[in-house]
Design a protein around this motif. Structure first.
Motif, PDB file in Angstrom:
ATOM      1  N   UNK A 262      14.137   2.536  -1.874  1.00  0.00           N
ATOM      2  CA  UNK A 262      12.950   1.927  -2.417  1.00  0.00           C
ATOM      3  C   UNK A 262      13.307   0.440  -2.611  1.00  0.00           C
ATOM      4  N   UNK A 263      14.221   0.210  -3.188  1.00  0.00           N
ATOM      5  CA  UNK A 263      14.883  -1.483  -3.483  1.00  0.00           C
ATOM      6  C   UNK A 263      15.137  -1.990  -2.185  1.00  0.00           C
ATOM      7  N   UNK A 264      15.823  -1.422  -1.158  1.00  0.00           N
ATOM      8  CA  UNK A 264      15.937  -1.967   0.157  1.00  0.00           C
ATOM      9  C   UNK A 264      14.680  -2.247   0.676  1.00  0.00           C
ATOM     10  N   UNK A 265      13.928  -1.348   0.476  1.00  0.00           N
ATOM     11  CA  UNK A 265      12.411  -1.256   1.437  1.00  0.00           C
ATOM     12  C   UNK A 265      11.696  -2.596   0.900  1.00  0.00           C
ATOM     13  N   UNK A 266      11.733  -2.586  -0.615  1.00  0.00           N
ATOM     14  CA  UNK A 266      11.084  -3.762  -1.384  1.00  0.00           C
ATOM     15  C   UNK A 266      11.351  -5.187  -0.974  1.00  0.00           C
TER      16      UNK A 266
ATOM     17  N   UNK B 215       6.866  -5.257  -9.792  1.00  0.00           N
ATOM     18  CA  UNK B 215       7.008  -3.812  -9.024  1.00  0.00           C
ATOM     19  C   UNK B 215       6.858  -4.059  -7.315  1.00  0.00           C
ATOM     20  N   UNK B 216       5.942  -3.674  -6.802  1.00  0.00           N
ATOM     21  CA  UNK B 216       5.552  -4.014  -5.565  1.00  0.00           C
ATOM     22  C   UNK B 216       4.592  -5.296  -5.457  1.00  0.00           C
ATOM     23  N   UNK B 217       4.184  -5.773  -6.425  1.00  0.00           N
ATOM     24  CA  UNK B 217       3.291  -6.953  -6.345  1.00  0.00           C
ATOM     25  C   UNK B 217       4.016  -8.127  -6.507  1.00  0.00           C
TER      26      UNK B 217
ATOM     27  N   UNK C 293       0.633  -1.303   0.154  1.00  0.00           N
ATOM     28  CA  UNK C 293      -0.115  -0.092   0.068  1.00  0.00           C
ATOM     29  C   UNK C 293       0.932   1.182   0.061  1.00  0.00           C
ATOM     30  N   UNK C 294       0.484   2.283  -0.884  1.00  0.00           N
ATOM     31  CA  UNK C 294       1.333   3.494  -0.936  1.00  0.00           C
ATOM     32  C   UNK C 294       2.502   3.566  -1.480  1.00  0.00           C
ATOM     33  N   UNK C 295       2.795   2.330  -2.186  1.00  0.00           N
ATOM     34  CA  UNK C 295       4.236   2.321  -2.888  1.00  0.00           C
ATOM     35  C   UNK C 295       4.540   3.464  -3.848  1.00  0.00           C
TER      36      UNK C 295
END
Length: 392
Positions: free
Chosen positions: A230-234, A257-259, A216-218
């Motif tokens: 962002x890559x580290x968070x993912x 992506x984030x899915x 959510x909120x990506x």
């Protein structure tokens, strides 16, 4: 030493060591045969670099009277003092042989030789295993025989290295292909690809539970943070899901992506859909807890995250889809489409876990009927269910 028997041993390696069904067994049989040929081996080791996202290399170690021990080392090992101060690093980096008597004073600069000295080892020989791509891997040979290896025994060991290198290279390439396919397309898809299912249009149907999630909120998050953050968070976010999915028998098919898209196959013969869906829900709850606990420092504050996951069960088409010689091994079909639409409903309904009527009807849990909604691409409305524990 009987040269005809040594030649027969080398030919056994060249022929693929067919009497052994795995590399560790090959090393065991090889060492036993060499001892029978008159080479007084005490300890033999093979160290091979790997192409794996987490493992730097694998080791196979045989000791007289025992089985082969298989181990692995993570990335960073190559920079450790243990590796830098070992004969293996000398052989791997310079591609040359290394020989030493662990009982001699000059051996004290190598910790491994001190360990072997305590075991009564009198000779240590490390030889490069050179692959065709010029990578150098390492074999080590030791004995407790008084005076160490004889010149004839050293020559015999050296004579088998080319055959051992080719065997090791073939096995390593096969393992690398399998690991890369497992890493990038998943275990089941990798097995199918290696089995020859590589042409466009090669497809099968599968009965499975389907998992489709996203963060959510990506989009606003990726707009305000540097790409590396962002890559580290993912990566941390996907860690929260991948382990629970795999622990419960699921297979991650792809990251979008984030899915994340995963399937939990239901065997055609004797499969229990309720049991499989129960494991899916266990994975969903574990992932929810991990994501809830995930915190990432952004601009001096702790960023928290939420995700949504849609669960469905049905039949899907599974196989090669693409254009020309660029293919993707994936799954498609109405069941996947419905899961994708339901995942969007999770955000709208402010739920973490939502399920289709088919999934909720299969997995007897405390579900709340959230209502019937029109779903794009479907002629009739679809009922959506949420976990009662998430109400309010």
């Amino acid at each position: 030493m009987d040269q005809s028997k040594l030649l027969a041993f080398i030919n056994w390696l060249i022929d693929g060591a067919r009497s052994a069904d795995e590399p560790s067994r090959t090393l065991y049989e090889a060492c036993v045969r060499l001892v029978e040929l008159g080479i007084p081996l005490w300890r033999v080791g093979i160290f091979v670099r790997t192409l794996h996202p987490e493992i730097y290399g694998r080791s196979f170690v045989w000791r007289s009277g025992g089985e082969v021990e298989v181990g692995s080392v993570d990335y960073g090992f190559q920079d450790s003092r243990t590796y830098r101060d070992s004969p293996i690093s000398v052989v791997a980096q310079e591609g040359i042989a290394f020989r030493a008597n662990p009982q001699a004073p000059e051996a004290e600069r190598y910790p491994i030789l001190m360990d072997l000295r305590a075991e009564g080892v009198t000779d240590y020989l490390a030889l490069p295993l050179a692959f065709l791509d010029r990578q150098v891997h390492v074999s080590s040979w030791t004995t407790q025989a008084p005076g160490g290896f004889t010149d004839a025994q050293v020559e015999a060991i050296r004579s088998l290295i080319p055959a051992l290198s080719r065997y090791t290279e073939i096995v390593t390439l096969q393992r690398t292909a399998s690991m890369l396919l497992d890493t990038y397309v998943g275990n089941s898809a990798g097995e199918r690809i290696l089995g020859g299912q590589i042409r466009r249009g090669h497809t099968d149907t599968m009965h499975a539970a389907i998992w489709l999630s996203d963060l959510r909120g990506f989009t606003p998050l990726s707009d305000r943070l540097p790409a590396e953050n962002v890559v580290e968070i993912l990566n941390h976010y996907f860690d929260c899901q991948v382990d629970p999915i795999r622990e419960q028998g699921g297979e991650v098919l792809k990251f979008m992506g984030d899915g994340l898209l995963a399937v939990f196959p239901i065997p055609e013969q004797g499969g229990d859909p309720a049991e499989v869906c129960g494991r899916v829900l266990t994975a969903a709850r574990a992932s929810r807890a991990r994501v809830d606990a995930l915190e990432y420092a952004v601009d001096g504050t702790g960023e928290r995250f939420r995700f949504g996951v849609a669960l469905h069960v049905g039949r899907l088409l599974y196989g090669n889809i693409g254009g020309g010689n660029r293919l993707d091994f994936t799954c498609i079909g109405p069941a996947v489409n419905l899961a994708a639409r339901l995942e969007k409903m999770a955000a709208r309904l402010k739920r973490t876990v939502v399920a289709s009527e088919a999934f909720a009807g299969t997995c007897k849990e405390s579900w709340t009927d959230l209502g019937e909604f029109p779903i794009a691409g479907f002629s009739t409305g679809q009922r959506v269910f949420g976990l009662r524990e998430e109400a309010g």
